[in-house]
Design an enzyme around this catalytic site. Sequence first.
Site, short mmCIF file in Angstrom:
data_model
loop_
_atom_site.label_atom_id
_atom_site.label_comp_id
_atom_site.label_asym_id
_atom_site.label_seq_id
_atom_site.Cartn_x
_atom_site.Cartn_y
_atom_site.Cartn_z
N THR A 226 32.13 48.38 38.14
CA THR A 226 32.13 47.37 37.18
C THR A 226 33.02 46.13 37.43
O THR A 226 34.37 46.27 37.67
CB THR A 226 32.48 48.23 35.70
OG1 THR A 226 31.91 49.39 35.50
CG2 THR A 226 32.77 47.30 34.71
N GLU A 227 32.44 45.17 37.58
CA GLU A 227 33.33 43.85 37.74
C GLU A 227 34.12 43.94 39.11
O GLU A 227 35.19 43.43 39.05
CB GLU A 227 34.18 43.54 36.44
CG GLU A 227 33.19 43.06 35.22
CD GLU A 227 32.25 41.92 35.34
OE1 GLU A 227 32.51 41.11 36.21
OE2 GLU A 227 31.36 41.79 34.47
N LEU A 228 33.25 44.61 39.98
CA LEU A 228 34.45 44.94 41.26
C LEU A 228 35.78 45.37 41.17
O LEU A 228 36.48 45.32 42.09
CB LEU A 228 34.37 43.54 42.04
CG LEU A 228 33.14 42.84 42.27
CD1 LEU A 228 33.24 41.82 43.26
CD2 LEU A 228 31.86 43.58 42.77
N LYS B 211 23.79 39.71 39.59
CA LYS B 211 24.17 41.00 38.88
C LYS B 211 23.54 40.80 37.59
O LYS B 211 23.40 39.67 36.96
CB LYS B 211 25.82 40.94 38.55
CG LYS B 211 26.23 42.04 37.65
CD LYS B 211 27.67 41.54 37.14
CE LYS B 211 27.85 40.66 36.29
NZ LYS B 211 29.25 40.38 36.12
N ALA C 227 36.96 41.36 39.52
CA ALA C 227 36.44 39.85 39.71
C ALA C 227 36.80 38.99 38.32
O ALA C 227 36.26 37.87 38.16
CB ALA C 227 35.23 39.93 40.06
#
Length: 462
Positions: free
Chosen positions: A145-147, A9, A298
Site C-alpha cells: 500500500t503506497e509502497l 496504480k 510514497a
Amino acid sequence: MKSVCFYFKIHQPYRLKRYRFFDIGNDHYYYDDFADDEIITRLANNSYMPMADTLLDMIKSGNGEFKCAISISGTAIEQLQMYVPECIDKLRALADTGCVEFLSGTYSHSLASLEDPEEFMREVKAHDDLIYRVFDKKPAVFANTELIYDDEIAMLVASMGFKICLTEGAKHVLGWKSPNYLYKAATAPKLKLLLTNDKLADDISRNFNNPEWDEYPLTADKYVNWLSSLPEEEQVVNLLMSMDTFGTFLPESTGIFQFMRALPQFAKENGIKFTTPSESVAKLKPVGELSVPYPMSAMDEARDVSAWKGNELQREALRKLYSVAERVSLCDDRRLKQDWEYLQSSDHFYYMSTKNLADGASHAAFSPYDSPFAAFTNYMNVLADFLVRVEEQYPESIDNEELNSLLLTIRNQASEITSLKKEVTSLRTDLENKEETAPKKTSLRKAPDKKKSTAKKGAENN
C-alpha cells in the site's frame, strides 16, 4: 541499453455513508453505494479505459516492445466488476498481450503491514488469488500500500516467497545514492528492491499541465532526452503513477494520451527499452544493500507513514480496528469478514489526517468529509457497530487464547462427528450390499411323502 518501467496504480475504497451514533446496533450496512458507483464509473470512463486503450495501442504499434506493470487493489476490481465490467475486459486484454505484469499487494489497500503481520499475509494471498482468477496471472513482484516498506516488512514479504519488491526511492533513506539501481534488502538479502524515481514521475503527473513550470510544455522527445541523459551505468528507471492521473487530473484535452503514445518511438530512437519489473531484475545485479529501520512510503513530502498514523485520532481508530483481528480471523460469518476487509482500507485513515500546509491541503482535496474530525467520528460510529457484531459472536470476556482453544475443540469435534457419520454411512452401505448378494435360504422342513399321504387317506375312508 537503459531500461524504463512504468507502473500504473488503480485503487478505490468502499466509501462509508453518513453513519450516525443512533445507527449503531440498528443498521449494519455501512457503504455509500451511490458514491461508489458514480466515482468508479467516472474514473473508468475518463481514465482507466482510455488509458488501457492507449497502453494497448503502444504495445501493438511497437510489436510488443512497450511493456509496463499494473497494480490494482481487490476493492477496485470488485467495484469495476460490479459497475463497469467492460473496464475489466480491457484490463484482461492488456494481460493477454504478455507485455503487462500485474503486481501483488494488499486486497483492500490496507495498513495491515504496520499493524498485524498475520492479517497482512492473509490479505496478500486474498489479493493474489483474485488477480489469478480475474486475469489468469500469478503476481511475482510485491508492491505494498503506497509502497510502505521497512526492514521488518521486507522479512514478511520474503517469507511469502517473493523475490522482488517495489518501494519508494526516498531521499532520506538513499542519501547520495540513486534510485535507478537494483538493491537488496538488508534483512532479507534474497529480496531484490526496485525503487521509484519520484522526480521523473512527477514531471508527468504533476507538471505536465503546469504552465508555471520552467520546463513547460513537456513533450515526448524532451522527456526521452532526459531519460537518455542519465548516467550510462544507471540500470533501470521506475516510474509509478496513479492511473487516475491520465484523463482525470490531466484531462484528454491536455494531450496527455498523445504524449504517452509518442514515447515508444522516441525511446527506440534513443536506445531506451521499456520493461516489466520481473524482466529488469532478471538481467540486473544488486549494487548494494538497503536498510530501512523506520517505515517509509510514497505519500507526502515526508515519505513516511504520518499520512495515516500522524495523529491520535488515526492511531486510536487503527488500534480499535486491529484489536479484533484475531477474533475476526476465527469467525465464519461472511458479511463480518467482508466488512472487516473494507474497513481496513487506508483511505479511511488518510481522511483523518490533520497535517497542515501543502500536505494538509492535499489530504483535504481527496476527503469526502468536512474535516478530519468528521471523518474520525463517522468511521468510529461504523466501527462501534462492527465491534458490537464481533462481540456478539465472540464475547470479550473470553480472551483470544481461550477462544482459539474453544473454537479448535469445537471444530475438532465437528470434524470427528463428520468422520463418524461417514463411517456409519459406509458400514450401512456395506451391510445392504451383503444382504443383496447373499444366496437365498431354502426351507429345512421335509416335503410330505405322497404315497404315505394317499394310504392314510384310504384308511380313513375305510
